[in-house]
Design an enzyme around this catalytic site. Structure first.
Site, PDB file in Angstrom:
ATOM      1  N   CYS A  12       0.837  -1.207   0.000  1.00  0.00           N
ATOM      2  CA  CYS A  12       0.000   0.000   0.000  1.00  0.00           C
ATOM      3  C   CYS A  12       0.868   1.251   0.000  1.00  0.00           C
ATOM      4  O   CYS A  12       2.023   1.228   0.395  1.00  0.00           O
ATOM      5  CB  CYS A  12      -0.842   0.023   1.266  1.00  0.00           C
ATOM      6  SG  CYS A  12      -1.833  -1.436   1.492  1.00  0.00           S
ATOM      7  N   ARG A  58       5.033  -0.317  -6.481  1.00  0.00           N
ATOM      8  CA  ARG A  58       4.939  -1.168  -5.282  1.00  0.00           C
ATOM      9  C   ARG A  58       3.843  -2.211  -5.428  1.00  0.00           C
ATOM     10  O   ARG A  58       3.702  -3.098  -4.592  1.00  0.00           O
ATOM     11  CB  ARG A  58       4.656  -0.307  -4.049  1.00  0.00           C
ATOM     12  CG  ARG A  58       5.728   0.705  -3.728  1.00  0.00           C
ATOM     13  CD  ARG A  58       5.192   1.828  -2.856  1.00  0.00           C
ATOM     14  NE  ARG A  58       4.725   1.346  -1.590  1.00  0.00           N
ATOM     15  CZ  ARG A  58       5.346   1.595  -0.430  1.00  0.00           C
ATOM     16  NH1 ARG A  58       6.464   2.274  -0.442  1.00  0.00           N
ATOM     17  NH2 ARG A  58       4.869   1.158   0.695  1.00  0.00           N
ATOM     18  N   TRP A  73      -3.031  -2.528  -1.382  1.00  0.00           N
ATOM     19  CA  TRP A  73      -2.627  -3.906  -1.714  1.00  0.00           C
ATOM     20  C   TRP A  73      -3.468  -4.744  -0.754  1.00  0.00           C
ATOM     21  O   TRP A  73      -3.186  -4.783   0.454  1.00  0.00           O
ATOM     22  CB  TRP A  73      -1.123  -4.068  -1.468  1.00  0.00           C
ATOM     23  CG  TRP A  73      -0.626  -5.465  -1.466  1.00  0.00           C
ATOM     24  CD1 TRP A  73      -0.442  -6.271  -0.378  1.00  0.00           C
ATOM     25  CD2 TRP A  73      -0.251  -6.266  -2.588  1.00  0.00           C
ATOM     26  NE1 TRP A  73       0.025  -7.492  -0.758  1.00  0.00           N
ATOM     27  CE2 TRP A  73       0.164  -7.527  -2.108  1.00  0.00           C
ATOM     28  CE3 TRP A  73      -0.208  -6.056  -3.964  1.00  0.00           C
ATOM     29  CZ2 TRP A  73       0.612  -8.557  -2.937  1.00  0.00           C
ATOM     30  CZ3 TRP A  73       0.225  -7.067  -4.802  1.00  0.00           C
ATOM     31  CH2 TRP A  73       0.633  -8.300  -4.299  1.00  0.00           C
ATOM     32  N   ASN A  82      -1.793   1.845   6.078  1.00  0.00           N
ATOM     33  CA  ASN A  82      -0.927   0.725   5.661  1.00  0.00           C
ATOM     34  C   ASN A  82      -0.710  -0.127   6.899  1.00  0.00           C
ATOM     35  O   ASN A  82      -0.518   0.398   7.990  1.00  0.00           O
ATOM     36  CB  ASN A  82       0.438   1.234   5.173  1.00  0.00           C
ATOM     37  CG  ASN A  82       0.328   1.901   3.806  1.00  0.00           C
ATOM     38  OD1 ASN A  82      -0.739   1.928   3.205  1.00  0.00           O
ATOM     39  ND2 ASN A  82       1.443   2.448   3.334  1.00  0.00           N
ATOM     40  N   GLY A  83      -0.710  -1.454   6.720  1.00  0.00           N
ATOM     41  CA  GLY A  83      -0.458  -2.351   7.858  1.00  0.00           C
ATOM     42  C   GLY A  83      -1.656  -3.258   8.082  1.00  0.00           C
ATOM     43  O   GLY A  83      -2.566  -3.337   7.265  1.00  0.00           O
ATOM     44  N   GLU A 126      15.261 -25.572  -6.020  1.00  0.00           N
ATOM     45  CA  GLU A 126      14.973 -24.133  -6.044  1.00  0.00           C
ATOM     46  C   GLU A 126      16.235 -23.333  -6.339  1.00  0.00           C
ATOM     47  O   GLU A 126      16.218 -22.387  -7.134  1.00  0.00           O
ATOM     48  CB  GLU A 126      14.344 -23.713  -4.714  1.00  0.00           C
ATOM     49  CG  GLU A 126      14.078 -22.231  -4.552  1.00  0.00           C
ATOM     50  CD  GLU A 126      13.148 -21.638  -5.614  1.00  0.00           C
ATOM     51  OE1 GLU A 126      12.529 -22.417  -6.375  1.00  0.00           O
ATOM     52  OE2 GLU A 126      13.085 -20.406  -5.717  1.00  0.00           O
ATOM     53  N   LYS A 182      16.628 -20.837  -9.532  1.00  0.00           N
ATOM     54  CA  LYS A 182      17.010 -19.424  -9.384  1.00  0.00           C
ATOM     55  C   LYS A 182      18.162 -19.092 -10.321  1.00  0.00           C
ATOM     56  O   LYS A 182      18.147 -18.098 -11.020  1.00  0.00           O
ATOM     57  CB  LYS A 182      17.424 -19.120  -7.931  1.00  0.00           C
ATOM     58  CG  LYS A 182      16.314 -18.985  -6.935  1.00  0.00           C
ATOM     59  CD  LYS A 182      15.417 -17.796  -7.119  1.00  0.00           C
ATOM     60  CE  LYS A 182      14.221 -17.959  -7.983  1.00  0.00           C
ATOM     61  NZ  LYS A 182      13.168 -18.877  -7.781  1.00  0.00           N
ATOM     62  N   GLU A 240      17.228 -19.389 -14.242  1.00  0.00           N
ATOM     63  CA  GLU A 240      16.231 -18.475 -14.831  1.00  0.00           C
ATOM     64  C   GLU A 240      16.727 -17.026 -14.886  1.00  0.00           C
ATOM     65  O   GLU A 240      16.196 -16.234 -15.654  1.00  0.00           O
ATOM     66  CB  GLU A 240      14.904 -18.563 -14.087  1.00  0.00           C
ATOM     67  CG  GLU A 240      14.869 -17.990 -12.695  1.00  0.00           C
ATOM     68  CD  GLU A 240      13.451 -18.019 -12.113  1.00  0.00           C
ATOM     69  OE1 GLU A 240      12.479 -17.849 -12.856  1.00  0.00           O
ATOM     70  OE2 GLU A 240      13.341 -18.248 -10.904  1.00  0.00           O
ATOM     71  N   HIS A 261      23.948 -42.394  -9.337  1.00  0.00           N
ATOM     72  CA  HIS A 261      23.165 -43.120 -10.366  1.00  0.00           C
ATOM     73  C   HIS A 261      23.201 -42.387 -11.697  1.00  0.00           C
ATOM     74  O   HIS A 261      22.239 -42.399 -12.449  1.00  0.00           O
ATOM     75  CB  HIS A 261      21.715 -43.283  -9.883  1.00  0.00           C
ATOM     76  CG  HIS A 261      21.606 -44.066  -8.621  1.00  0.00           C
ATOM     77  ND1 HIS A 261      21.739 -45.438  -8.553  1.00  0.00           N
ATOM     78  CD2 HIS A 261      21.453 -43.648  -7.331  1.00  0.00           C
ATOM     79  CE1 HIS A 261      21.623 -45.844  -7.314  1.00  0.00           C
ATOM     80  NE2 HIS A 261      21.447 -44.788  -6.540  1.00  0.00           N
ATOM     81  N   LYS A 268       6.139 -12.821 -15.075  1.00  0.00           N
ATOM     82  CA  LYS A 268       5.981 -12.959 -13.623  1.00  0.00           C
ATOM     83  C   LYS A 268       4.839 -13.924 -13.311  1.00  0.00           C
ATOM     84  O   LYS A 268       4.896 -14.670 -12.366  1.00  0.00           O
ATOM     85  CB  LYS A 268       5.714 -11.594 -12.968  1.00  0.00           C
ATOM     86  CG  LYS A 268       5.574 -11.659 -11.447  1.00  0.00           C
ATOM     87  CD  LYS A 268       6.798 -12.224 -10.791  1.00  0.00           C
ATOM     88  CE  LYS A 268       6.623 -12.468  -9.312  1.00  0.00           C
ATOM     89  NZ  LYS A 268       7.723 -13.272  -8.724  1.00  0.00           N
TER      90      LYS A 268
HETATM   91  C1  AGP Z   1       9.983 -18.762 -10.018  1.00  0.00           C
HETATM   92  O1  AGP Z   1      11.147 -17.994  -9.771  1.00  0.00           O
HETATM   93  C2  AGP Z   1       9.417 -18.529 -11.395  1.00  0.00           C
HETATM   94  N1  AGP Z   1       9.173 -17.161 -11.630  1.00  0.00           N
HETATM   95  C3  AGP Z   1       8.211 -19.423 -11.724  1.00  0.00           C
HETATM   96  O2  AGP Z   1       8.667 -20.751 -11.667  1.00  0.00           O
HETATM   97  C4  AGP Z   1       6.987 -19.306 -10.781  1.00  0.00           C
HETATM   98  O3  AGP Z   1       7.313 -19.821  -9.518  1.00  0.00           O
HETATM   99  C5  AGP Z   1       5.850 -20.139 -11.381  1.00  0.00           C
HETATM  100  O4  AGP Z   1       5.504 -19.577 -12.637  1.00  0.00           O
HETATM  101  C6  AGP Z   1       4.609 -20.207 -10.479  1.00  0.00           C
HETATM  102  O5  AGP Z   1       4.099 -18.916 -10.299  1.00  0.00           O
HETATM  103  P1  AGP Z   1       2.977 -18.711  -9.148  1.00  0.00           P
HETATM  104  O6  AGP Z   1       3.607 -19.035  -7.831  1.00  0.00           O
HETATM  105  O7  AGP Z   1       2.583 -17.269  -9.268  1.00  0.00           O
HETATM  106  O8  AGP Z   1       1.843 -19.645  -9.449  1.00  0.00           O
END
Ligand code: AGP
Length: 608
Positions: free
Chosen positions: A2, A27, A74, A100-101, A481, A485, A488, A504, A603
């Site tokens: 927010c 934001r 938000w 906000n909060g 993970e 990271k 990507e 294996h 995103k």
């Molecule tokens: C993660 O860093 C990626 N941007 C991507 O794998 C993401 O986690 C995936 O698209 C799922 O998105 P969501 O959590 O918004 O569903």
């Protein structure tokens, strides 16, 4: 997150406030509004969606005045819509508040106010504030605000105006940033200096427990006992671009660094130590329904799928309920076994991922109850599930998910606690978990404080072509993970593997050009990982080890060591992932890549 902007001075405030909100758009928000004193009273315009919608509302019914407050919301309590947008009014419409909060005790306060005749129009916690101030008002606005805030538990950054005590703005802060902007014959209030930088570079930052009263020619800062507090005036030298990222080079780094706060926000009001229980109001599932489930399916994509793997392990270990993890894109087209005793959990930061939404709908069609673990309030998954847990991690702007992942693991821990304490977990075991959760924010901070060490290590791998990430148990999903990271945002090929699986096949890849990251905190499988490290070293591999204690048998065998604090096994992923987020970030940044918007990625993947 927010945003708040306020103005008192000789100018017409309407466009100044709307422009200030535009500076806060980065934001993330889902609705906006503005209140102005128009000489006859308080007039408000609000709109769901972007600020352009607010401008349209104002264009249709213009308002003007030289004292006003404005807000971008938000959503945390109540879906994003015009009614829930701020500012919020009291019953008389003469008091207007932006906030906000999170007010944790808004529900009992709302009940108390309703009993004394107050009527509410929104689903928000914030509206309670407007009515508390109304109930306390006796001619002086700041005194009424102090009395109102004395009843509030939670966090706030607020700005208040009233036509019954005009020509002033009252602001107060506890746990949510707020500052005063100093002008010539005019003053400002804002949650973020970006909103007012074009008008003044001289600001006074409020601290928790402080209040400010602004008029066009003066401002006064006091504590909540009306004692004047002497404050330093700061001069802002940043440019706007720097401010939007909080001074960090990228949103991703800002969001990595925010994790002590985002983890705290996910836990806020939900982890109850004395009973070792978690309070999850949004589940919309009774104790009987929670005890009825004999099968849990967690479905997600990408990073959210990795946190799902961690959730599976903790649910099976502690709640003793069979749990499967499904790639949403696979689940939606399979013929899965689902009964009315199945609980389907959809994990999604955005709440809009098409595959995850389709998988949740499929489970629902087959009779499962559905829960959403979602960050974006009011998103499609959050609206269609039967109940859920909002992450409250704040907007995640960087495409690579970081703080959402750690908040997902916290939310899964709270859910596991809830399920387990209804079954086999004792109050003592429950307390061990809630106390470990309470320690997380400062433990994460202690790792972030050593980011420079990790940046130094990243320097040695900027030209790497491949990476292998290895972990066992709760740390296997962390290996996945960490690999995601890196690949990507740096475009370096990286794979995550269960450490024992290396023999294996992947061990054929090991040579001096294959860096191997071991996620090896001291947990129940640590000794097994030690032998895997020795296997890699014996074949000339370079090893980076994330660990929590000295290990004599690895003396001289670790090329790069990153130390993390000790915690319980199920929470190790939250600490172990931080160095991996930073390692990926620094390697990608040193390769000069677009860290916040990597090539080919979005995103939120709202298409199949
Ligand atoms: C993660 O860093 C990626 N941007 C991507 O794998 C993401 O986690 C995936 O698209 C799922 O998105 P969501 O959590 O918004 O569903």
């Amino acid at each position: 997150m927010c945003g708040i902007v306020g103005y008192v001075g000789p100018k017409n405030a309407t466009s100044l406030l709307v422009d200030g909100l535009k500076r806060l758009e980065y934001r993330g928000y889902d609705s906006a509004g503005v209140s102005l004193m128009n000489g006859a009273g308080v007039e408000t315009r609000k709109a769901k969606g972007k600020i352009a919608m607010l401008e349209k509302a104002i264009g249709a019914h213009p308002i003007k005045g030289n004292v006003g407050i404005a807000h971008t919301r938000w959503a945390t309590h109540g879906p994003p819509n015009e009614c829930n947008a701020h500012p919020h009014h009291d019953c008389t419409g003469t008091i207007s508040v932006v906030h906000n909060g999170i007010i944790e005790n808004y529900s009992p306060l709302r009940d108390m106010l309703k009993k004394t005749g107050h009527t509410f129009v929104s689903d928000t916690d914030t509206e309670v504030l407007a009515h508390l101030i109304e109930a306390a008002f006796d001619g002086n606005l700041e005194e009424a605000v102090v009395d109102a805030l004395a009843l509030v538990e939670g966090t706030y950054g607020i700005a208040v105006i009233s036509s019954r005590d005009p020509e002033k703005i009252v602001a107060a802060r506890k746990g949510s940033p707020l500052l005063i902007g100093l002008g010539e014959g005019e003053n400002y209030v804002a949650s973020d200096v970006a909103a007012i930088l074009q008008h003044t570079r001289h600001v006074v930052y409020l601290d928790d427990g402080e209040m400010a009263v602004l008029t066009r020619d003066a401002y006064r800062v006091t504590d909540l006992n009306a004692q004047t507090v002497k404050k330093r005036v700061s001069r802002i030298d940043w440019d706007l671009e720097q401010i939007e990222k909080g001074g960090f080079a990228h949103f991703m780094l800002k969001e990595i660094m925010e994790q002590p706060q985002s983890i705290e926000n996910t836990m806020r009001g939900r982890s109850v130590d004395e009973d070792g229980f978690s309070k999850l109001g949004g589940l919309n599932l009774s104790k009987d329904e929670l005890q009825h489930f004999d099968h849990i399916i967690i479905t997600a994509c990408g990073t959210s799928w990795h946190s799902a793997l961690i959730g599976k392990m903790m649910i099976e270990e502690h709640a003793r309920i069979r749990c499967e993890v499904e790639y949403a894109s696979e689940f939606r087209y399979r013929n899965p076994i689902v009964t009315d005793r199945t609980l389907c959990i959809a994990i999604s930061q955005s709440g809009e991922t098409a595959d995850t939404l389709a998988a949740m709908r499929e489970a629902k069609r087959r009779g499962a109850k559905t829960l959403g673990l979602v960050n974006v309030v009011g998103s499609t998954i959050a609206r269609e599930d039967d109940g859920g847990i909002y992450l409250h991690a704040g907007p995640e702007i960087g495409v690579a998910s970081t703080k959402a992942f750690t908040s997902q693991v916290v939310a899964l821990t709270l859910l596991t606690l809830k399920l387990a304490r209804l079954r086999t977990m004792s109050v003592v075991q429950g307390r061990d978990v809630t106390q470990a959760l309470e320690r997380l924010p400062q433990q994460v901070q202690s790792i972030l404080d050593r980011a420079a060490e990790i940046e130094q290590i990243a320097e040695a791998f900027v030209e790497a072509k491949n990476f292998l990430y290895l972990g066992r148990g709760y740390n296997f999903p962390v290996a996945l993970e960490g690999a995601l990271k890196l690949k990507e945002i740096s475009y370096i090929h990286a794979e995550g593997y269960p450490a024992a699986e290396m023999k294996h096949g992947p061990i054929a890849l090991i040579d001096e050009n294959m860096p191997v990251v071991f996620i090896a905190p001291h947990d129940s499988v640590f000794d097994k990982v030690v032998s895997n490290v020795q296997e890699v070293k014996a074949r000339g591999g370079r090893v980076i080890v994330i660990t929590s204690r000295d290990e004599p048998s690895l003396e001289g065998k670790i090329d790069y060591e990153i130390r993390i604090p000790e915690t319980i096994d199920m929470l190790n992923p939250i600490l172990a992932v931080i160095p991996l987020q930073l390692l990926a970030y620094y390697i990608a940044a040193k390769r000069g890549l677009n860290v916040d918007q990597p090539r080919n990625l979005a995103k939120s993947v709202t298409v199949e």
